[in-house]
Design an enzyme around this catalytic site. Structure first.
Site, PDB file in Angstrom:
ATOM      1  N   TYR A 144       0.866  -1.189   0.000  1.00  0.00           N
ATOM      2  CA  TYR A 144       0.000   0.000   0.000  1.00  0.00           C
ATOM      3  C   TYR A 144       0.890   1.222   0.000  1.00  0.00           C
ATOM      4  O   TYR A 144       1.860   1.296   0.767  1.00  0.00           O
ATOM      5  CB  TYR A 144      -0.895  -0.012   1.244  1.00  0.00           C
ATOM      6  CG  TYR A 144      -1.749   1.228   1.435  1.00  0.00           C
ATOM      7  CD1 TYR A 144      -1.469   2.138   2.461  1.00  0.00           C
ATOM      8  CD2 TYR A 144      -2.839   1.497   0.612  1.00  0.00           C
ATOM      9  CE1 TYR A 144      -2.254   3.265   2.653  1.00  0.00           C
ATOM     10  CE2 TYR A 144      -3.636   2.631   0.794  1.00  0.00           C
ATOM     11  CZ  TYR A 144      -3.332   3.512   1.830  1.00  0.00           C
ATOM     12  OH  TYR A 144      -4.104   4.640   2.015  1.00  0.00           O
ATOM     13  N   ASP A 239       9.309   2.626  -0.735  1.00  0.00           N
ATOM     14  CA  ASP A 239       8.311   3.337   0.067  1.00  0.00           C
ATOM     15  C   ASP A 239       8.603   3.024   1.541  1.00  0.00           C
ATOM     16  O   ASP A 239       8.234   1.961   2.041  1.00  0.00           O
ATOM     17  CB  ASP A 239       6.906   2.904  -0.329  1.00  0.00           C
ATOM     18  CG  ASP A 239       5.863   3.612   0.511  1.00  0.00           C
ATOM     19  OD1 ASP A 239       4.654   3.430   0.242  1.00  0.00           O
ATOM     20  OD2 ASP A 239       6.237   4.333   1.457  1.00  0.00           O
ATOM     21  N   LYS A 267       5.146   9.667   8.695  1.00  0.00           N
ATOM     22  CA  LYS A 267       5.009   9.135  10.058  1.00  0.00           C
ATOM     23  C   LYS A 267       6.085   9.655  11.034  1.00  0.00           C
ATOM     24  O   LYS A 267       6.015  10.784  11.489  1.00  0.00           O
ATOM     25  CB  LYS A 267       4.952   7.604  10.001  1.00  0.00           C
ATOM     26  CG  LYS A 267       3.732   7.108   9.158  1.00  0.00           C
ATOM     27  CD  LYS A 267       3.647   5.613   9.086  1.00  0.00           C
ATOM     28  CE  LYS A 267       2.649   5.149   8.041  1.00  0.00           C
ATOM     29  NZ  LYS A 267       1.264   5.084   8.495  1.00  0.00           N
TER      30      LYS A 267
HETATM   31  P1  KE4 Z   1      -0.574   8.570   4.489  1.00  0.00           P
HETATM   32  O1  KE4 Z   1      -1.086   9.254   3.218  1.00  0.00           O
HETATM   33  O2  KE4 Z   1      -1.657   7.776   5.197  1.00  0.00           O
HETATM   34  O3  KE4 Z   1       0.203   9.503   5.411  1.00  0.00           O
HETATM   35  O4  KE4 Z   1       0.565   7.501   4.043  1.00  0.00           O
HETATM   36  C1  KE4 Z   1       0.194   6.528   3.088  1.00  0.00           C
HETATM   37  C2  KE4 Z   1       1.156   5.361   3.191  1.00  0.00           C
HETATM   38  C3  KE4 Z   1       2.139   5.213   2.229  1.00  0.00           C
HETATM   39  N1  KE4 Z   1       3.025   4.193   2.276  1.00  0.00           N
HETATM   40  C4  KE4 Z   1       2.975   3.288   3.284  1.00  0.00           C
HETATM   41  C5  KE4 Z   1       3.980   2.175   3.304  1.00  0.00           C
HETATM   42  C6  KE4 Z   1       1.991   3.395   4.306  1.00  0.00           C
HETATM   43  O5  KE4 Z   1       1.970   2.472   5.305  1.00  0.00           O
HETATM   44  C7  KE4 Z   1       1.063   4.444   4.257  1.00  0.00           C
HETATM   45  C8  KE4 Z   1      -0.042   4.601   5.290  1.00  0.00           C
HETATM   46  N2  KE4 Z   1      -0.139   3.553   6.249  1.00  0.00           N
HETATM   47  C9  KE4 Z   1      -1.443   3.267   6.778  1.00  0.00           C
HETATM   48  C10 KE4 Z   1      -1.316   2.075   7.728  1.00  0.00           C
HETATM   49  N3  KE4 Z   1      -1.363   0.864   7.038  1.00  0.00           N
HETATM   50  C11 KE4 Z   1      -2.061   4.462   7.433  1.00  0.00           C
HETATM   51  C12 KE4 Z   1      -3.289   4.174   8.264  1.00  0.00           C
HETATM   52  C13 KE4 Z   1      -4.508   4.745   7.630  1.00  0.00           C
HETATM   53  O6  KE4 Z   1      -4.670   4.600   6.402  1.00  0.00           O
HETATM   54  O7  KE4 Z   1      -5.303   5.317   8.396  1.00  0.00           O
END
Ligand code: KE4
Length: 429
Positions: A144, A239, A267
């Site tokens: 993801y 990523d 994060k």
């Molecule tokens: P954000 O747009 O949510 O800040 O980051 C997206 C993203 C990109 N790449 C990786 C590897 C990620 O894990 C994420 C976001 N992680 C999720 C948890 N699996 C965020 C939790 C959520 O979607 O509320």
């Protein structure tokens, strides 16, 4: 456990917010029940609006490497906020932050701050397309990269090489430029390269996946992927939104010993505030506006609050490299406790751990990719999740996520978690 106030708030929230939450996974859809509305986080704990206290293993989905509200981050924010929240003009802290990221992650020569992981991955793909002049990208099933249109794609059926949208609103045009390979399967990548000769701008991967649950790339796979990208002039994007500064000072690329062309972060680098970043080779990043023609912008990119909180976090990491030894000890202790419990209940559920990220998969076959991960019994996971929640342990509310150990988790927390795990596993019988 009393959840009256959470129930009331959830009912009201659904009148004004899609599904009552501002990010889907928080709604407990895959585990059922009422999401807990949180009133406070402190150290390794979260307290909900009904006064229930939990040992927190979500850590806001990764940012809280040091637990909630570590003093040094709060102090940095208090100082920063006195001088203003945002200027829309360059500040010194942005220069210090960019320098520190490039110091801690050797592959980063130039880096751009943005406001989320999604912005970081979207922008990295645009940079790669602008730099190479090619249009297609390859991602991996189970990885993801945020909610950008061209990431919400799953593998097409056998014959089809291009992807299929996983969400309404994502166009066929977007899907046509996203190809999907199998994680840890270099031949699936080679087949796509063969079928799309000289058309691939970038391959993006979570080098240690958190988003199908925790799954590590094998050394041979990631080495071959690096070689293929170099040979085919494809931009290799790691990523590291989740793994960056989580698994090591230099993230997953440090533990795997592989240098990507671009990396994305989020994060931890915001110390809990909205943040993202993408960066890497100077020759690629120079193409980003205003040094180059590839446009990318953001009102709050590099804002002083997120920068000061993130700089405090990364400075702490720089000055205390033993953080990763502490995290490894705590995480290994938790892993061993759970493994002993699995033995005593006679279950061979699969526990994958990399550093302070881990996932207990409710399947008895090894989990090395998406197809093996989805063999997990998600219903059983849902029961286990609530068994732990009702015993005061807050896990990610979905089987295909990673839990996070922080430096704030005490031995008492870990022992309580291990005991709750045994009780919850026994209650599944
Ligand atoms: P954000 O747009 O949510 O800040 O980051 C997206 C993203 C990109 N790449 C990786 C590897 C990620 O894990 C994420 C976001 N992680 C999720 C948890 N699996 C965020 C939790 C959520 O979607 O509320």
């Amino acid at each position: 456990m009393r959840t009256t106030r959470s129930e009331q708030l959830f009912e009201e929230a659904q009148k004004y917010i899609p599904g009552g939450v501002n990010s889907p996974v928080r709604a407990f859809k895959s585990v059922g029940g009422t999401p807990r509305f949180i009133s406070k986080g402190i150290g390794s704990k979260m307290i909900d609006v009904d006064g229930n206290e939990y040992i927190d293993y979500i850590g806001s989905w990764g940012p809280h490497l040091f637990g909630h509200n570590p003093g040094f981050i709060i102090e940095a924010l208090k100082t920063a906020i006195e001088n203003g929240t945002s200027f829309g003009a360059p500040t010194e802290i942005e220069v210090k932050m960019a320098k520190l990221i490039s110091e801690l992650v050797p592959s980063i020569e130039i880096v751009r701050m943005v406001n989320s992981g999604t912005e970081a991955t979207m922008s990295a793909i645009r940079a790669a397309r602008g730099y190479t002049g090619k249009e297609k990208i390859i991602k991996f099933e189970g990885c993801y990269h945020g909610h950008g249109d061209f990431f919400l794609i799953k593998a097409g059926s056998g014959a089809l090489t291009f992807g299929v949208p996983t969400s309404p609103g994502v166009t066929k045009g977007n899907a046509a430029d996203t190809l999907v390979a199998d994680f840890n399967d270099i031949n699936s990548v080679k087949n796509l390269l063969h079928e799309n000769k000289n058309q691939i701008a970038a391959i993006i991967i979570e080098p240690v996946v958190g988003n199908m649950g925790t799954v590590r790339a094998t050394d041979s796979f990631i080495k071959e992927l690096r070689a293929l990208c170099s040979q085919e002039k494809i931009v290799l994007i790691f990523d590291e939104v989740m793994t960056g500064f989580r698994l090591a000072q230099g993230g997953a690329q440090e533990i795997l010993g592989i240098k990507p062309d671009l990396s994305t972060f989020g994060k931890i680098i915001g110390g809990g505030l909205p943040v993202g970043a993408y960066g890497g080779k100077k020759e690629i990043m120079e193409i980003i506006s205003p040094s180059g023609p590839v446009y990318q912008a953001g009102t709050l990119s590099g804002n002083p609050l997120a920068m000061n909180a993130g700089f405090a976090a990364l400075t702490y990491i720089k000055n205390h490299p033993d953080v990763y030894i502490i995290l490894e000890e705590k995480s290994a202790y938790l892993e061993n406790g759970i493994r002993n419990n699995l033995k005593s209940v006679g279950k061979n559920y699969q526990l994958n751990r990399v550093g302070s990220m881990m996932t207990l998969f409710f399947t008895e076959e090894p989990v090395t990719d998406f197809n093996s991960a989805v063999k997990s019994n998600t219903k059983l996971f849902g029961k286990y999740f609530h068994g732990m929640l009702n015993r005061g342990v807050y896990l990610p509310p979905a089987q295909y996520e990673a839990l996070f150990v922080s430096t704030a988790h005490t031995k008492e927390d870990l022992d309580k978690t291990i005991n709750a795990n045994l009780d919850a596993l026994n209650s599944l019988k």
